[in-house]
Design an enzyme around this catalytic site. Structure first.
Site, PDB file in Angstrom:
ATOM      1  N   LYS A  20      90.050 113.696 -61.811  1.00 19.26           N
ATOM      2  CA  LYS A  20      90.053 113.434 -63.265  1.00 19.26           C
ATOM      3  C   LYS A  20      90.512 114.649 -64.040  1.00 19.26           C
ATOM      4  O   LYS A  20      90.388 115.795 -63.585  1.00 19.26           O
ATOM      5  CB  LYS A  20      88.676 112.982 -63.755  1.00 19.26           C
ATOM      6  CG  LYS A  20      87.521 113.985 -63.568  1.00 19.26           C
ATOM      7  CD  LYS A  20      87.394 115.049 -64.646  1.00 19.26           C
ATOM      8  CE  LYS A  20      86.225 115.988 -64.397  1.00 19.26           C
ATOM      9  NZ  LYS A  20      86.249 117.241 -65.153  1.00 19.26           N
ATOM     10  N   ASP A 148      79.471 113.873 -63.121  1.00 16.31           N
ATOM     11  CA  ASP A 148      80.869 113.440 -62.968  1.00 16.31           C
ATOM     12  C   ASP A 148      81.065 112.417 -61.850  1.00 16.31           C
ATOM     13  O   ASP A 148      82.196 112.041 -61.561  1.00 16.31           O
ATOM     14  CB  ASP A 148      81.764 114.654 -62.671  1.00 16.31           C
ATOM     15  CG  ASP A 148      82.093 115.451 -63.930  1.00 16.31           C
ATOM     16  OD1 ASP A 148      81.851 114.936 -65.042  1.00 16.31           O
ATOM     17  OD2 ASP A 148      82.606 116.577 -63.792  1.00 16.31           O
TER      18      ASP A 148
HETATM   19  O1  C5P Z   1      75.481 117.028 -63.332  1.00 20.35           O
HETATM   20  P1  C5P Z   1      76.003 118.108 -62.458  1.00 20.35           P
HETATM   21  O2  C5P Z   1      75.057 118.467 -61.344  1.00 20.35           O
HETATM   22  O3  C5P Z   1      77.375 117.887 -61.959  1.00 20.35           O
HETATM   23  O4  C5P Z   1      76.086 119.396 -63.382  1.00 20.35           O
HETATM   24  C1  C5P Z   1      76.201 120.682 -62.846  1.00 20.35           C
HETATM   25  C2  C5P Z   1      75.676 121.671 -63.875  1.00 20.35           C
HETATM   26  O5  C5P Z   1      76.561 121.707 -65.005  1.00 20.35           O
HETATM   27  C3  C5P Z   1      74.305 121.346 -64.462  1.00 20.35           C
HETATM   28  O6  C5P Z   1      73.271 121.849 -63.658  1.00 20.35           O
HETATM   29  C4  C5P Z   1      74.355 122.031 -65.813  1.00 20.35           C
HETATM   30  O7  C5P Z   1      74.120 123.410 -65.674  1.00 20.35           O
HETATM   31  C5  C5P Z   1      75.812 121.867 -66.206  1.00 20.35           C
HETATM   32  N1  C5P Z   1      76.002 120.684 -67.070  1.00 20.35           N
HETATM   33  C6  C5P Z   1      75.585 120.744 -68.387  1.00 20.35           C
HETATM   34  N2  C5P Z   1      75.755 119.649 -69.199  1.00 20.35           N
HETATM   35  C7  C5P Z   1      76.368 118.534 -68.730  1.00 20.35           C
HETATM   36  C8  C5P Z   1      76.814 118.456 -67.400  1.00 20.35           C
HETATM   37  C9  C5P Z   1      76.619 119.557 -66.581  1.00 20.35           C
HETATM   38  O8  C5P Z   1      75.049 121.752 -68.828  1.00 20.35           O
HETATM   39  N3  C5P Z   1      76.522 117.493 -69.548  1.00 20.35           N
END
Ligand code: C5P
Length: 306
Positions: A20, A148
């Site tokens: 993406k 994601d």
């Molecule tokens: O959701 P995911 O584990 O992929 O996100 C990785 C990190 O990115 C989270 O732990 C957070 O620190 C940051 N993040 C965020 N806000 C989001 C998505 C991700 O702060 N909407």
């Protein structure tokens, strides 16, 4: 339907899953849950990983990774595809799978490569194990793995809200020609969000209406002008050489250029396929550019291969 793997004779399912680009990534202030509320416009592009799930007998889970950046992908339980398979298996002790991941999406590149593999593993294993899961069910499960993960199952162009995991399909016109400039090494998403917090420049989660109008009208030039990524200043602060990549792409005639997601991949929009190829050749001269790819979007989400 699962087919038999030619070499092992075991049942196996192969899934192709797209990368993406965030056309817009509008970020709100850090919430008490440790996440930032987002308004994002995702587009799936024709750069694909492939995940093959093969029956491995009760309780056996393993993964092997080949291709682009394979050495940087964890082969243990930190692997998102493996976590996805285990999550889907739940408490059923009869299920198991070996996952073979063939990567083309850069690792830690801001193009949701790991999330795409997690999404593909959910689809491949649900078919391998003959589970009665809809795409909506898989997307919901995917959001437990990472913000994601749902989008690569959805594909096309979509608005993402909340953590970026709640999706709404966006009808768009036209095909967009992208040039992707990969950098040396990756960027950590949490580190980029942390720097975003430190910089303290918050403008809000509303996706700019001109960008949505450009997509609805199939106006590539207008889309190029309105690409937006609120994480870009943070990514540039951590990796200043990316500014030179963006400048060169724009000077070489891109309609627009933006860091994808948390970076460090830079995405450029070109008016035609041949201009995209010329632009890719130009950008590949830069020392900070490891490789370039051309891709089109939007493309459909994760898909079973026969
Ligand atoms: O959701 P995911 O584990 O992929 O996100 C990785 C990190 O990115 C989270 O732990 C957070 O620190 C940051 N993040 C965020 N806000 C989001 C998505 C991700 O702060 N909407």
């Amino acid at each position: 339907m699962a087919a038999d793997d030619e070499t092992t004779g075991r049942a196996s399912v192969r899934v192709r899953v797209p990368a993406k680009i965030n056309l817009a990534l509008c970020v709100g202030p850090l919430g008490s849950d440790g996440y930032h509320p987002l308004g994002t416009a995702f587009q799936a592009v024709s750069l694909y990983d492939e995940v093959t799930a093969t029956d491995a007998g009760p309780g056996h889970f393993s993964v092997t990774v080949t291709g682009e950046g394979a050495a940087d992908v964890p082969g243990d339980d930190a692997n998102l595809a493996l976590r996805a398979a285990r999550l889907l298996a739940g408490h059923n002790p009869r299920l198991g799978a070996h996952l073979g991941i063939r990567k083309a999406i850069p690792v830690a590149g801001g193009m949701a490569g790991g999330s795409a593999d997690g999404a593909a593993a959910l689809l491949a294993c649900s078919v391998l194990w003959d589970l009665d899961q809809s795409l909506d069910d898989l997307q919901l499960l995917g959001s437990e793995l990472g913000s994601d993960v749902p989008f690569p199952l959805h594909g096309g162009t979509a608005i993402g809200t909340r953590r970026g995991d709640r999706l709404l399909a966006l009808l768009t016109r036209g095909t967009y020609h992208w040039v992707l400039a990969f950098a040396h090494g990756g960027l950590s998403t949490p580190a980029v969000f942390r720097r975003f917090d430190e910089l303290g420049r918050i403008t809000g989660t509303e996706i700019p209406p001109p960008l949505l109008n450009a997509l609805a009208g199939g106006d590539a030039a207008a889309l190029g002008r309105t690409l937006r990524n609120d994480l870009q200043p943070a990514a540039l602060d951590l990796r200043p050489e990316l500014a030179g990549t963006l400048e060169r792409g724009l000077a070489a005639g891109a309609l627009g250029g933006v860091i994808s997601g948390s970076g460090p991949t830079c995405a450029f929009l070109a008016s035609t396929e041949s201009r995209a190829l010329t632009l890719a050749a130009d950008l590949s001269q830069l020392p900070q550019v490891r490789a370039t790819r051309v891709a089109v979007g939007p493309v459909p989400g994760a898909k079973l291969l026969t």
